[in-house]
Write a protein that holds these residues in place. Structure first.
Motif, PDB file in Angstrom:
ATOM      1  N   PHE A  97      17.599  15.233   2.701  1.00 39.48           N
ATOM      2  CA  PHE A  97      16.517  15.218   1.910  1.00 39.48           C
ATOM      3  C   PHE A  97      15.134  15.445   2.508  1.00 39.48           C
ATOM      4  O   PHE A  97      14.057  16.156   1.982  1.00 39.48           O
ATOM      5  CB  PHE A  97      16.605  13.641   1.170  1.00 39.48           C
ATOM      6  CG  PHE A  97      15.370  13.476   0.127  1.00 39.48           C
ATOM      7  CD1 PHE A  97      15.393  14.297  -1.180  1.00 39.48           C
ATOM      8  CD2 PHE A  97      14.454  12.685   0.379  1.00 39.48           C
ATOM      9  CE1 PHE A  97      14.470  14.154  -1.976  1.00 39.48           C
ATOM     10  CE2 PHE A  97      13.348  12.442  -0.369  1.00 39.48           C
ATOM     11  CZ  PHE A  97      13.326  13.252  -1.643  1.00 39.48           C
ATOM     12  N   LEU A  98      14.908  14.775   3.617  1.00 34.61           N
ATOM     13  CA  LEU A  98      13.639  14.843   4.350  1.00 34.61           C
ATOM     14  C   LEU A  98      13.287  16.311   4.795  1.00 34.61           C
ATOM     15  O   LEU A  98      12.188  16.519   5.139  1.00 34.61           O
ATOM     16  CB  LEU A  98      13.447  13.907   5.397  1.00 34.61           C
ATOM     17  CG  LEU A  98      13.695  12.427   4.922  1.00 34.61           C
ATOM     18  CD1 LEU A  98      13.364  11.478   6.120  1.00 34.61           C
ATOM     19  CD2 LEU A  98      12.391  12.193   3.944  1.00 34.61           C
ATOM     20  N   CYS A 136      14.794   4.529   3.675  1.00 36.40           N
ATOM     21  CA  CYS A 136      14.078   4.710   5.040  1.00 36.40           C
ATOM     22  C   CYS A 136      12.615   4.497   4.657  1.00 36.40           C
ATOM     23  O   CYS A 136      12.111   4.601   3.640  1.00 36.40           O
ATOM     24  CB  CYS A 136      14.410   5.754   5.914  1.00 36.40           C
ATOM     25  SG  CYS A 136      13.623   7.435   5.378  1.00 36.40           S
ATOM     26  N   ARG A 137      11.723   4.139   5.995  1.00 38.07           N
ATOM     27  CA  ARG A 137      10.667   3.923   6.091  1.00 38.07           C
ATOM     28  C   ARG A 137       9.589   5.038   5.399  1.00 38.07           C
ATOM     29  O   ARG A 137       8.814   4.819   4.685  1.00 38.07           O
ATOM     30  CB  ARG A 137       9.902   3.526   7.251  1.00 38.07           C
ATOM     31  CG  ARG A 137       8.300   3.576   7.359  1.00 38.07           C
ATOM     32  CD  ARG A 137       7.966   2.376   6.203  1.00 38.07           C
ATOM     33  NE  ARG A 137       8.458   0.962   6.760  1.00 38.07           N
ATOM     34  CZ  ARG A 137       7.834   0.172   6.093  1.00 38.07           C
ATOM     35  NH1 ARG A 137       7.075   0.235   4.959  1.00 38.07           N
ATOM     36  NH2 ARG A 137       8.454  -1.160   6.432  1.00 38.07           N
ATOM     37  N   GLN A 138       9.961   6.223   5.837  1.00 38.69           N
ATOM     38  CA  GLN A 138       9.443   7.383   5.437  1.00 38.69           C
ATOM     39  C   GLN A 138       9.419   7.665   3.757  1.00 38.69           C
ATOM     40  O   GLN A 138       8.565   7.747   3.026  1.00 38.69           O
ATOM     41  CB  GLN A 138      10.006   8.699   6.061  1.00 38.69           C
ATOM     42  CG  GLN A 138       8.832  10.069   5.695  1.00 38.69           C
ATOM     43  CD  GLN A 138       9.542  11.251   6.368  1.00 38.69           C
ATOM     44  OE1 GLN A 138       9.911  11.128   7.342  1.00 38.69           O
ATOM     45  NE2 GLN A 138       9.071  12.426   5.891  1.00 38.69           N
ATOM     46  N   GLY A 188       7.284   7.405  -1.809  1.00 37.33           N
ATOM     47  CA  GLY A 188       7.639   7.127  -3.299  1.00 37.33           C
ATOM     48  C   GLY A 188       6.651   6.260  -3.693  1.00 37.33           C
ATOM     49  O   GLY A 188       6.474   6.012  -4.955  1.00 37.33           O
ATOM     50  N   LEU A 189       6.377   5.076  -2.824  1.00 37.08           N
ATOM     51  CA  LEU A 189       5.616   3.957  -3.407  1.00 37.08           C
ATOM     52  C   LEU A 189       4.317   4.065  -4.220  1.00 37.08           C
ATOM     53  O   LEU A 189       4.382   3.556  -5.339  1.00 37.08           O
ATOM     54  CB  LEU A 189       5.077   3.232  -1.929  1.00 37.08           C
ATOM     55  CG  LEU A 189       4.830   1.791  -2.563  1.00 37.08           C
ATOM     56  CD1 LEU A 189       6.111   0.699  -2.938  1.00 37.08           C
ATOM     57  CD2 LEU A 189       4.103   1.001  -1.142  1.00 37.08           C
ATOM     58  N   TYR A 236      -0.758  -7.774  -4.008  1.00 39.97           N
ATOM     59  CA  TYR A 236      -0.661  -8.321  -2.441  1.00 39.97           C
ATOM     60  C   TYR A 236       0.522  -7.757  -1.621  1.00 39.97           C
ATOM     61  O   TYR A 236       0.575  -8.159  -0.482  1.00 39.97           O
ATOM     62  CB  TYR A 236      -0.882  -9.667  -2.471  1.00 39.97           C
ATOM     63  CG  TYR A 236      -2.061 -10.229  -3.081  1.00 39.97           C
ATOM     64  CD1 TYR A 236      -3.291  -9.641  -2.809  1.00 39.97           C
ATOM     65  CD2 TYR A 236      -2.133 -11.385  -4.181  1.00 39.97           C
ATOM     66  CE1 TYR A 236      -4.515 -10.213  -3.181  1.00 39.97           C
ATOM     67  CE2 TYR A 236      -3.088 -11.730  -4.578  1.00 39.97           C
ATOM     68  CZ  TYR A 236      -4.301 -11.325  -4.234  1.00 39.97           C
ATOM     69  OH  TYR A 236      -5.678 -11.725  -4.388  1.00 39.97           O
ATOM     70  N   GLY A 237       1.310  -6.799  -2.112  1.00 39.31           N
ATOM     71  CA  GLY A 237       2.296  -6.238  -1.261  1.00 39.31           C
ATOM     72  C   GLY A 237       1.889  -4.861  -0.827  1.00 39.31           C
ATOM     73  O   GLY A 237       0.862  -4.539  -0.728  1.00 39.31           O
ATOM     74  N   ASP A 238       2.986  -3.939  -0.544  1.00 38.60           N
ATOM     75  CA  ASP A 238       2.857  -2.733   0.183  1.00 38.60           C
ATOM     76  C   ASP A 238       1.930  -1.833  -1.040  1.00 38.60           C
ATOM     77  O   ASP A 238       1.390  -0.642  -0.659  1.00 38.60           O
ATOM     78  CB  ASP A 238       4.072  -2.017   0.519  1.00 38.60           C
ATOM     79  CG  ASP A 238       4.641  -2.694   1.527  1.00 38.60           C
ATOM     80  OD1 ASP A 238       4.009  -3.297   2.370  1.00 38.60           O
ATOM     81  OD2 ASP A 238       5.804  -2.682   1.876  1.00 38.60           O
ATOM     82  N   SER A 239       2.083  -2.269  -2.144  1.00 37.91           N
ATOM     83  CA  SER A 239       1.623  -1.472  -3.326  1.00 37.91           C
ATOM     84  C   SER A 239       0.052  -1.568  -3.529  1.00 37.91           C
ATOM     85  O   SER A 239      -0.534  -1.086  -4.277  1.00 37.91           O
ATOM     86  CB  SER A 239       2.350  -1.813  -4.767  1.00 37.91           C
ATOM     87  OG  SER A 239       2.105  -3.124  -4.855  1.00 37.91           O
TER      88      SER A 239
END
Length: 307
Positions: free
Chosen positions: A12-13, A53-55, A60-61, A97-100
């Motif tokens: 996919f990457l 995975c992290r990437q 997508g976030l 307050y999260g990754d978003s």
């Protein structure tokens, strides 16, 4: 069989970033508004994709949080105030307050006001929410849809503000609109604003002016905001003054919080701010300062007499 498995595998990457973004949008974006009180529903959008995975998570976030619209339901039912704060607190923790943190951009707020309960829970909730939204990094909220269901009827055609008793008055539709204009209006540079429901057009236009206005700290301190035309400049100046007035009230509130003999005038100063009445606010602020000075002198005299 092993050879077939290798041939069927897909990296996919290895796809170009543009194609990956199209896939993310197909999986993560939806047309319907997402109810913020349902954490499970929100995570159904991402499935396991962002956990691969992290990437993929990082790519997508931003699409998940910036291109979906999240709904917040605010109401003034006294018994449900704690429940409202509970869901909003979950939203803030999850979205802000999260990754978003850097990605939330679109909100739909539904305000329900009923004449059977006090206005104060709604005021507290709106102020609480706006304080957290202001902590979002630039550009902050870019799309805001506000739906007002204001079924409270004002029994008095005109309010006599001189005889207004904060503690005995339950609020009315006019006051509810003032709360929304004052505190939601503290958000700035919202590119797209949609106001629906029971708010009159004139009041909705005032709130839209404030939400659209670009305001910097230097402008709040009195400098003229930049504008393309005279009409726009006047609107931005009016919106900037309204923001400065709420700043003054919050500073006053912080300094006199917990001083019981100031509570009445503080409440009246709050109402003056929500009516956009700067002169009345200044009068109540002056009265508070005089009360504090008078009380201080009385305490000093008592100490002198005791000595």
């Amino acid at each position: 069989m092993a050879t077939d498995a290798v041939q069927l595998s897909f990296k996919f990457l290895s796809l170009p970033g543009e194609l990956r973004n199209k896939i993310y949008r197909l999986v993560l974006r939806r047309k319907a508004v997402i109810g913020t009180s349902s954490v499970v529903e929100r995570f159904k959008l991402s499935g396991q994709l962002l956990r691969t995975c992290r990437q993929i998570h990082d790519e997508g976030l931003s699409i998940l949080y910036s291109e979906n619209t999240f709904e917040i339901d605010i109401f003034n039912t006294e018994g449900l105030y704690g429940q409202t704060i509970y869901w909003l607190d979950a939203l803030i923790r999850d979205l802000l307050y999260g990754d978003s943190t850097n990605h939330v951009r679109r909100l739909r707020i539904q305000v329900r006001y009923t004449e059977d309960h006090m206005l104060e829970p709604l005021r507290k909730t709106v102020r609480w929410l706006v304080r957290h939204l202001q902590e979002l990094p630039s550009p902050g909220i870019e799309f805001l849809q506000l739906e007002c269901k204001l079924d409270c009827e004002n029994e008095n055609e005109e309010i006599d503000w001189e005889d207004y008793d904060y503690e005995d008055f339950d609020g009315n539709k006019e006051e509810c609109i003032g709360v929304l204009q004052t505190w939601l209006g503290r958000l700035r540079n919202v590119k797209e604003v949609i106001i629906e429901g029971d708010m009159p057009d004139e009041d909705a236009n005032i709130l839209q002016e404030r939400l659209h206005t670009r305001t910097t700290r230097s402008e709040q301190m009195g400098e003229q905001p930049l504008a393309d035309g005279e009409g726009k400049e006047e609107k931005e100046t009016r919106a900037t003054r309204a923001l400065a007035l709420t700043d003054l009230y919050e500073a006053l509130e912080r300094h006199v919080c917990g001083i019981r003999f100031c509570e009445y005038d503080v409440n009246r100063a709050l109402l003056a701010v929500e009516r956009d009445d700067a002169d009345a606010f200044k009068a109540y602020r002056t009265a508070i300062i005089q009360r504090i000075r008078q009380r201080g002198e009385e305490l000093m005299n008592d100490e002198v007499l005791q000595d």
